[in-house]
Design a protein around this motif. Structure first.
Motif, PDB file in Angstrom:
ATOM      1  N   LEU A 245      27.800   2.178  61.875  1.00  0.00           N
ATOM      2  CA  LEU A 245      27.296   1.232  60.878  1.00  0.00           C
ATOM      3  C   LEU A 245      28.439   0.418  60.277  1.00  0.00           C
ATOM      4  CD1 LEU A 245      24.667   3.409  58.996  1.00  0.00           C
ATOM      5  CD2 LEU A 245      24.322   1.863  60.921  1.00  0.00           C
ATOM      6  N   ARG A 246      28.181  -0.877  60.126  1.00  0.00           N
ATOM      7  CA  ARG A 246      29.151  -1.775  59.492  1.00  0.00           C
ATOM      8  C   ARG A 246      28.707  -2.006  58.058  1.00  0.00           C
ATOM      9  NH1 ARG A 246      33.180  -4.612  61.555  1.00  0.00           N
ATOM     10  NH2 ARG A 246      34.030  -6.344  60.342  1.00  0.00           N
ATOM     11  N   CYS A 247      29.480  -1.493  57.136  1.00  0.00           N
ATOM     12  CA  CYS A 247      29.079  -1.474  55.730  1.00  0.00           C
ATOM     13  C   CYS A 247      29.583  -2.724  55.026  1.00  0.00           C
ATOM     14  CB  CYS A 247      29.596  -0.213  55.056  1.00  0.00           C
ATOM     15  SG  CYS A 247      28.943   1.306  55.795  1.00  0.00           S
ATOM     16  N   GLY A 248      29.017  -3.862  55.394  1.00  0.00           N
ATOM     17  CA  GLY A 248      29.305  -5.120  54.722  1.00  0.00           C
ATOM     18  C   GLY A 248      28.061  -5.646  54.049  1.00  0.00           C
ATOM     19  N   CYS A 249      28.074  -6.931  53.737  1.00  0.00           N
ATOM     20  CA  CYS A 249      26.911  -7.494  53.060  1.00  0.00           C
ATOM     21  C   CYS A 249      25.685  -7.483  53.965  1.00  0.00           C
ATOM     22  CB  CYS A 249      27.214  -8.911  52.606  1.00  0.00           C
ATOM     23  SG  CYS A 249      27.571 -10.056  53.965  1.00  0.00           S
ATOM     24  N   GLY A 250      25.880  -7.471  55.276  1.00  0.00           N
ATOM     25  CA  GLY A 250      24.740  -7.410  56.176  1.00  0.00           C
ATOM     26  C   GLY A 250      24.003  -6.085  56.120  1.00  0.00           C
ATOM     27  N   ALA A 251      24.604  -5.065  55.515  1.00  0.00           N
ATOM     28  CA  ALA A 251      23.960  -3.753  55.413  1.00  0.00           C
ATOM     29  C   ALA A 251      23.143  -3.597  54.136  1.00  0.00           C
ATOM     30  CB  ALA A 251      25.019  -2.647  55.487  1.00  0.00           C
ATOM     31  N   ARG A 252      23.120  -4.600  53.285  1.00  0.00           N
ATOM     32  CA  ARG A 252      22.372  -4.483  52.037  1.00  0.00           C
ATOM     33  C   ARG A 252      20.877  -4.271  52.264  1.00  0.00           C
ATOM     34  NH1 ARG A 252      25.204  -9.388  48.598  1.00  0.00           N
ATOM     35  NH2 ARG A 252      27.251  -8.397  48.314  1.00  0.00           N
ATOM     36  N   TRP A 257      16.323  -0.569  51.879  1.00  0.00           N
ATOM     37  CA  TRP A 257      15.147  -0.003  52.554  1.00  0.00           C
ATOM     38  C   TRP A 257      15.234   1.522  52.618  1.00  0.00           C
ATOM     39  CZ3 TRP A 257      14.508   2.527  57.359  1.00  0.00           C
ATOM     40  CH2 TRP A 257      13.187   2.630  57.799  1.00  0.00           C
ATOM     41  N   LEU A 258      16.416   2.049  52.886  1.00  0.00           N
ATOM     42  CA  LEU A 258      16.578   3.503  52.961  1.00  0.00           C
ATOM     43  C   LEU A 258      16.322   4.160  51.611  1.00  0.00           C
ATOM     44  CD1 LEU A 258      19.724   3.978  55.240  1.00  0.00           C
ATOM     45  CD2 LEU A 258      17.382   4.645  55.737  1.00  0.00           C
ATOM     46  N   ARG A 259      16.777   3.533  50.540  1.00  0.00           N
ATOM     47  CA  ARG A 259      16.585   4.130  49.221  1.00  0.00           C
ATOM     48  C   ARG A 259      15.129   4.104  48.787  1.00  0.00           C
ATOM     49  NH1 ARG A 259      22.047   1.731  46.264  1.00  0.00           N
ATOM     50  NH2 ARG A 259      23.475   3.275  47.189  1.00  0.00           N
ATOM     51  N   ASN A 260      14.364   3.183  49.336  1.00  0.00           N
ATOM     52  CA  ASN A 260      12.940   3.134  49.001  1.00  0.00           C
ATOM     53  C   ASN A 260      12.080   3.958  49.950  1.00  0.00           C
ATOM     54  OD1 ASN A 260      13.371   1.391  46.839  1.00  0.00           O
ATOM     55  ND2 ASN A 260      13.291  -0.431  48.169  1.00  0.00           N
ATOM     56  N   ALA A 261      12.616   4.298  51.115  1.00  0.00           N
ATOM     57  CA  ALA A 261      11.830   5.043  52.105  1.00  0.00           C
ATOM     58  C   ALA A 261      12.736   6.038  52.822  1.00  0.00           C
ATOM     59  CB  ALA A 261      11.183   4.081  53.096  1.00  0.00           C
ATOM     60  N   THR A 262      13.355   6.916  52.066  1.00  0.00           N
ATOM     61  CA  THR A 262      14.278   7.892  52.661  1.00  0.00           C
ATOM     62  C   THR A 262      13.567   8.835  53.623  1.00  0.00           C
ATOM     63  OG1 THR A 262      15.526   7.801  50.599  1.00  0.00           O
ATOM     64  CG2 THR A 262      16.051   9.594  52.121  1.00  0.00           C
ATOM     65  N   GLU A 263      12.291   9.118  53.350  1.00  0.00           N
ATOM     66  CA  GLU A 263      11.560  10.033  54.227  1.00  0.00           C
ATOM     67  C   GLU A 263      11.319   9.436  55.603  1.00  0.00           C
ATOM     68  OE1 GLU A 263       8.714   7.310  52.310  1.00  0.00           O
ATOM     69  OE2 GLU A 263      10.377   8.543  51.601  1.00  0.00           O
ATOM     70  N   ARG A 264      11.446   8.123  55.729  1.00  0.00           N
ATOM     71  CA  ARG A 264      11.259   7.487  57.034  1.00  0.00           C
ATOM     72  C   ARG A 264      12.451   7.715  57.959  1.00  0.00           C
ATOM     73  NH1 ARG A 264       8.129   2.820  56.628  1.00  0.00           N
ATOM     74  NH2 ARG A 264       8.656   2.463  58.820  1.00  0.00           N
ATOM     75  N   VAL A 265      13.597   8.081  57.405  1.00  0.00           N
ATOM     76  CA  VAL A 265      14.809   8.339  58.203  1.00  0.00           C
ATOM     77  C   VAL A 265      15.261   9.763  57.882  1.00  0.00           C
ATOM     78  CG1 VAL A 265      17.129   7.555  58.796  1.00  0.00           C
ATOM     79  CG2 VAL A 265      15.402   5.900  58.068  1.00  0.00           C
ATOM     80  N   PRO A 266      14.801  10.764  58.642  1.00  0.00           N
ATOM     81  CA  PRO A 266      15.131  12.163  58.318  1.00  0.00           C
ATOM     82  C   PRO A 266      16.624  12.464  58.301  1.00  0.00           C
ATOM     83  CG  PRO A 266      13.317  12.053  59.896  1.00  0.00           C
ATOM     84  CD  PRO A 266      13.856  10.673  59.776  1.00  0.00           C
ATOM     85  N   ASP A 267      17.409  11.738  59.075  1.00  0.00           N
ATOM     86  CA  ASP A 267      18.854  12.002  59.113  1.00  0.00           C
ATOM     87  C   ASP A 267      19.643  10.974  58.307  1.00  0.00           C
ATOM     88  OD1 ASP A 267      18.378   9.845  60.717  1.00  0.00           O
ATOM     89  OD2 ASP A 267      19.454  10.588  62.465  1.00  0.00           O
ATOM     90  N   ALA A 268      19.040  10.438  57.249  1.00  0.00           N
ATOM     91  CA  ALA A 268      19.708   9.401  56.454  1.00  0.00           C
ATOM     92  C   ALA A 268      21.001   9.911  55.835  1.00  0.00           C
ATOM     93  CB  ALA A 268      18.766   8.885  55.372  1.00  0.00           C
ATOM     94  N   ASP A 288      27.639   1.698  46.832  1.00  0.00           N
ATOM     95  CA  ASP A 288      27.123   0.823  45.797  1.00  0.00           C
ATOM     96  C   ASP A 288      27.026  -0.583  46.386  1.00  0.00           C
ATOM     97  OD1 ASP A 288      26.372  -0.479  43.551  1.00  0.00           O
ATOM     98  OD2 ASP A 288      28.103   0.101  42.337  1.00  0.00           O
ATOM     99  N   GLU A 289      25.917  -1.244  46.141  1.00  0.00           N
ATOM    100  CA  GLU A 289      25.724  -2.575  46.720  1.00  0.00           C
ATOM    101  C   GLU A 289      26.787  -3.561  46.253  1.00  0.00           C
ATOM    102  OE1 GLU A 289      21.874  -4.174  46.362  1.00  0.00           O
ATOM    103  OE2 GLU A 289      20.852  -2.474  47.295  1.00  0.00           O
ATOM    104  N   VAL A 290      27.414  -3.288  45.112  1.00  0.00           N
ATOM    105  CA  VAL A 290      28.459  -4.196  44.635  1.00  0.00           C
ATOM    106  C   VAL A 290      29.635  -4.231  45.600  1.00  0.00           C
ATOM    107  CG1 VAL A 290      30.037  -4.649  42.715  1.00  0.00           C
ATOM    108  CG2 VAL A 290      27.741  -3.775  42.265  1.00  0.00           C
ATOM    109  N   ARG A 291      29.890  -3.131  46.271  1.00  0.00           N
ATOM    110  CA  ARG A 291      31.012  -3.074  47.215  1.00  0.00           C
ATOM    111  C   ARG A 291      30.675  -3.700  48.555  1.00  0.00           C
ATOM    112  NH1 ARG A 291      33.485   2.803  47.434  1.00  0.00           N
ATOM    113  NH2 ARG A 291      35.217   1.584  48.285  1.00  0.00           N
TER     114      ARG A 291
END
Length: 391
Positions: A245-252, A257-268, A288-291
């Motif tokens: 995963l590339r943790c830049g602005c494209g990952a926002r 989505w993961l924080r709102n639907a964590t159960e959809r990704v069991p290995d989050a 943190d999204e600020v980073r």
């Protein structure tokens, strides 16, 4: 008055039926095919693992077989109707074997068989097939209609099978998945995928998509939108571990989505950042999204490393400078505490050097004294005279 069971009036019609049922139940089971092993009878499980000499599926599989496993063979090419009564050259066999030859087969496992090509209609004639496993095969070509005629297919495993085919194979896979409206489980582990097949995300009944160990740098907004179904129907579960995963602005969008639907990704909780370097191996959900910001004019996050690495790199330089200053201070303190010993050592060193220089000077004066010069040697041709020689 109704006739009794033992009366001759019912013996006539019941006897032929009982004889027919007895004959059907006493029919001998079909023998196990050559080069295969049968477990629990030919109708329960067949395993064919005969090595490179098996170049096509066995032709004598019992028609009432439920499970068929072929491992370690050299099938190379799965031709059209390979399991439906058509031989390797495409010519039809006897008329009674043409068409649906294995109507009850529900599970077909074809792993580690060196399969490179799957032609259109390779699985025709398997109307009851619910699970198909083609994992660990070096697929290079896949027909757009390879999975046609499989109305009961619920599970399709293509793990470690698509990496060698390139983009052309991925486009064919997208077309081949379209007829599988009832597919529930799709395995795409270890295929170097940089994006998910669009058709797979649109399958209406898909319950789980296993995309671990690929080359996914993230999920785009279109992919996330495709995972949400209309009408309130639950979307598929998604496995994403071991992706860079590339943790830049494209990952926002993915993070939100993961924080709102964590159960959809069991290995989050197993998701880690691979880039930028400042966030390497950082848990994705703890960000943190600020980073997650980008450089100016970079919407895809390709240059966010400049913005993220700047403060981190500056802080590391400051820390390094403080460490060097502390080391220098400790060194000066040691010198101060040992100043007397250092002075004594310097005095002894100076005296030793003076003594050495005086020795050199004395030796020079001795060598320069003319009185200590050696006598000249006698000529080689002259003879020395003695007192008793009389000359």
């Amino acid at each position: 008055m109704a006739p009794q069971v033992g009366q001759p009036g019912l013996r006539g019609p019941l006897l032929p039926g009982l004889l027919f049922v007895a004959a059907a139940l006493s029919r001998p089971a079909a023998p196990c095919p050559f080069q295969c092993y049968c477990f629990g009878g030919p109708t329960l499980l067949l395993r064919c693992a005969s090595g490179a000499e098996l170049r096509q599926p066995p032709r004598d599989v019992p028609p009432d077989a439920r499970n068929l496993t072929i491992v370690g063979a050299n099938l190379t090419v799965l031709r059209a109707a390979a399991f439906a009564g058509v031989d390797a050259d495409g010519e039809e066999e006897e008329e009674e074997e043409v068409g649906v030859r294995l109507p009850l087969l529900t599970a077909l496992r074809l792993t580690h068989n060196n399969i490179e090509v799957v032609e259109d209609g390779a699985f025709d004639g398997l109307p009851s097939l619910a699970a198909l496993d083609l994992s660990h095969n070096p697929l290079r070509a896949l027909g757009g209609a390879a999975f046609r005629g499989l109305p009961a297919l619920r599970s399709l495993q293509l793990n470690h099978a698509l990496a060698r085919g390139g983009l052309a194979l991925l486009h064919k896979l997208d077309a081949a998945l379209a007829p599988l409206a009832d597919l529930r489980l799709l395995g795409l582990v270890g295929n170097a995928l940089s994006s998910l097949p669009p058709t797979a995300l649109r399958l209406p009944r898909l319950e789980q998509l296993d995309a671990r160990l690929n080359a996914l740098a993230g999920l785009s907004t279109d992919e996330l939108r495709a995972l949400e179904r209309d009408g309130g129907h639950p979307g598929p579960r998604l496995l994403l571990a071991d992706n860079p995963l590339r943790c830049g602005c494209g990952a926002r969008p993915l993070l939100a989505w993961l924080r709102n639907a964590t159960e959809r990704v069991p290995d989050a909780r197993r998701l880690r950042c691979a880039a930028p370097r400042a966030l390497h191996d950082h848990p994705f959900l703890d960000l943190d999204e600020v980073r997650l910001h980008c450089a100016d004019g970079d919407a895809d996050g390709r240059e966010e490393e400049v913005g993220l690495a700047g403060p981190e790199l500056e802080a590391s330089y400051v820390f390094f400078g403080l460490v060097l200053a502390l080391i220098g201070l400790i060194f000066l303190m040691v010198l101060y505490l040992n100043r007397r010993g250092i002075q004594r050592w310097m005095r002894n060193l100076r005296e030793a050097c003076r003594d050495q220089m005086e020795g050199y000077h004395y030796r020079y004066e001795q060598d320069a004294d003319p009185r200590r010069a050696p006598a000249p040697a006698a000529p080689a041709g002259s003879r020395a005279t003695s007192p008793g020689s009389g000359l």
